[in-house]
Design a protein around this motif. Structure first.
Motif, PDB file in Angstrom:
ATOM      1  N   LEU A   1       0.841  -1.200   0.000  1.00 15.33           N
ATOM      2  CA  LEU A   1       0.000   0.000   0.000  1.00 15.33           C
ATOM      3  C   LEU A   1       0.877   1.251   0.000  1.00 15.33           C
ATOM      4  CD1 LEU A   1      -2.871   1.187   0.110  1.00 15.33           C
ATOM      5  CD2 LEU A   1      -2.676   1.138   2.611  1.00 15.33           C
TER       6      LEU A   1
ATOM      7  N   CYS B   1       1.036   4.251  -2.903  1.00 10.54           N
ATOM      8  CA  CYS B   1       0.731   5.646  -2.549  1.00 10.54           C
ATOM      9  C   CYS B   1       1.972   6.524  -2.522  1.00 10.54           C
ATOM     10  CB  CYS B   1       0.037   5.691  -1.184  1.00 10.54           C
ATOM     11  SG  CYS B   1      -1.565   4.878  -1.178  1.00 10.54           S
ATOM     12  N   ASP B   2       3.136   5.922  -2.776  1.00  9.20           N
ATOM     13  CA  ASP B   2       4.411   6.641  -2.775  1.00  9.20           C
ATOM     14  C   ASP B   2       4.683   7.311  -1.421  1.00  9.20           C
ATOM     15  OD1 ASP B   2       6.804   7.349  -3.962  1.00  9.20           O
ATOM     16  OD2 ASP B   2       6.035   9.263  -4.702  1.00  9.20           O
TER      17      ASP B   2
ATOM     18  N   LEU C   1      -6.753   2.199  -0.129  1.00 15.11           N
ATOM     19  CA  LEU C   1      -5.918   2.886  -1.119  1.00 15.11           C
ATOM     20  C   LEU C   1      -6.543   4.240  -1.459  1.00 15.11           C
ATOM     21  CD1 LEU C   1      -3.585   2.955  -3.200  1.00 15.11           C
ATOM     22  CD2 LEU C   1      -5.060   1.638  -4.731  1.00 15.11           C
ATOM     23  N   SER C   2      -7.828   4.242  -1.710  1.00 13.22           N
ATOM     24  CA  SER C   2      -8.549   5.480  -2.012  1.00 13.22           C
ATOM     25  C   SER C   2      -8.476   6.450  -0.838  1.00 13.22           C
ATOM     26  CB  SER C   2     -10.005   5.147  -2.345  1.00 13.22           C
ATOM     27  OG  SER C   2     -10.753   6.316  -2.502  1.00 13.22           O
TER      28      SER C   2
ATOM     29  N   VAL D   1      -6.147   6.653   1.561  1.00 15.23           N
ATOM     30  CA  VAL D   1      -4.799   7.220   1.699  1.00 15.23           C
ATOM     31  C   VAL D   1      -4.568   8.293   0.641  1.00 15.23           C
ATOM     32  CG1 VAL D   1      -2.322   6.747   1.588  1.00 15.23           C
ATOM     33  CG2 VAL D   1      -3.835   5.172   2.811  1.00 15.23           C
ATOM     34  N   ARG D   2      -5.009   8.047  -0.559  1.00 18.69           N
ATOM     35  CA  ARG D   2      -4.850   9.060  -1.615  1.00 18.69           C
ATOM     36  C   ARG D   2      -5.644  10.319  -1.283  1.00 18.69           C
ATOM     37  NH1 ARG D   2      -4.807   4.810  -6.678  1.00 18.69           N
ATOM     38  NH2 ARG D   2      -2.574   4.392  -6.567  1.00 18.69           N
TER      39      ARG D   2
ATOM     40  N   LEU E   1      -3.629  12.179   1.323  1.00 20.53           N
ATOM     41  CA  LEU E   1      -2.452  12.825   0.718  1.00 20.53           C
ATOM     42  C   LEU E   1      -2.839  14.079  -0.069  1.00 20.53           C
ATOM     43  CD1 LEU E   1      -0.497   9.635  -0.399  1.00 20.53           C
ATOM     44  CD2 LEU E   1       0.022  11.143   1.548  1.00 20.53           C
TER      45      LEU E   1
END
Length: 138
Positions: free
Chosen positions: A9, A13-14, A47-48, A50-51, A54
């Motif tokens: 993950l 998400c880098d 994932l969504s 965390v994005r 960010l």
């Protein structure tokens, strides 16, 4: 359904795994399950999420503001768009106050900087900048 380990993950998400653990510690991210060996498992929704976090950080929102927005996002049918806008408007108002203060500081600093002759060979015993910043009258 895709499942990700924390490192996977993080890579998607880098960010670092430590960043994701920090979000967990602060209640922004909660792993939905653990593997048989105890590893955190994340899903597409994570994932969504965390994005989203960010992007919210990238526009200057605090963790508390992000937490509020995530809560509203999860219960969107129980909240209004006006509530969301109030959060971003409050942030804009804070930024305007900070910008005004920075402009005031810049004008003051420019004034004392422009008053200085700045000659490289002169010693600083009569420097107008030091005098302007000193408590003693000139």
């Amino acid at each position: 359904m895709a499942r990700y380990l924390i490192g996977q993950l993080a890579k998607l998400c880098d960010v670092s795994s430590d960043t994701l653990r920090f979000y967990e510690k602060n209640g922004l991210l909660v792993p939905r399950e653990r593997s048989e060996s105890g590893y955190r498992l994340y899903h597409e929704e994570d994932l969504s999420r965390v994005r989203f976090i960010l992007r919210a950080k990238a526009v200057g929102l605090s963790l508390e503001e992000i937490r509020e927005l995530l809560t509203i996002r999860l219960e969107a049918d129980q909240h209004s768009c006006a509530e969301v806008k109030a959060i971003t408007q409050a942030k804009l108002d804070d930024i305007d106050v900070k910008l005004a203060e920075l402009q005031r500081i810049r004008r003051a600093l420019k004034k004392i900087n422009d008053a200085c002759c700045g000659e490289a060979d002169d010693d600083a015993s009569h420097c107008s900048i030091l005098e302007a910043l000193a408590d003693e009258p000139h």
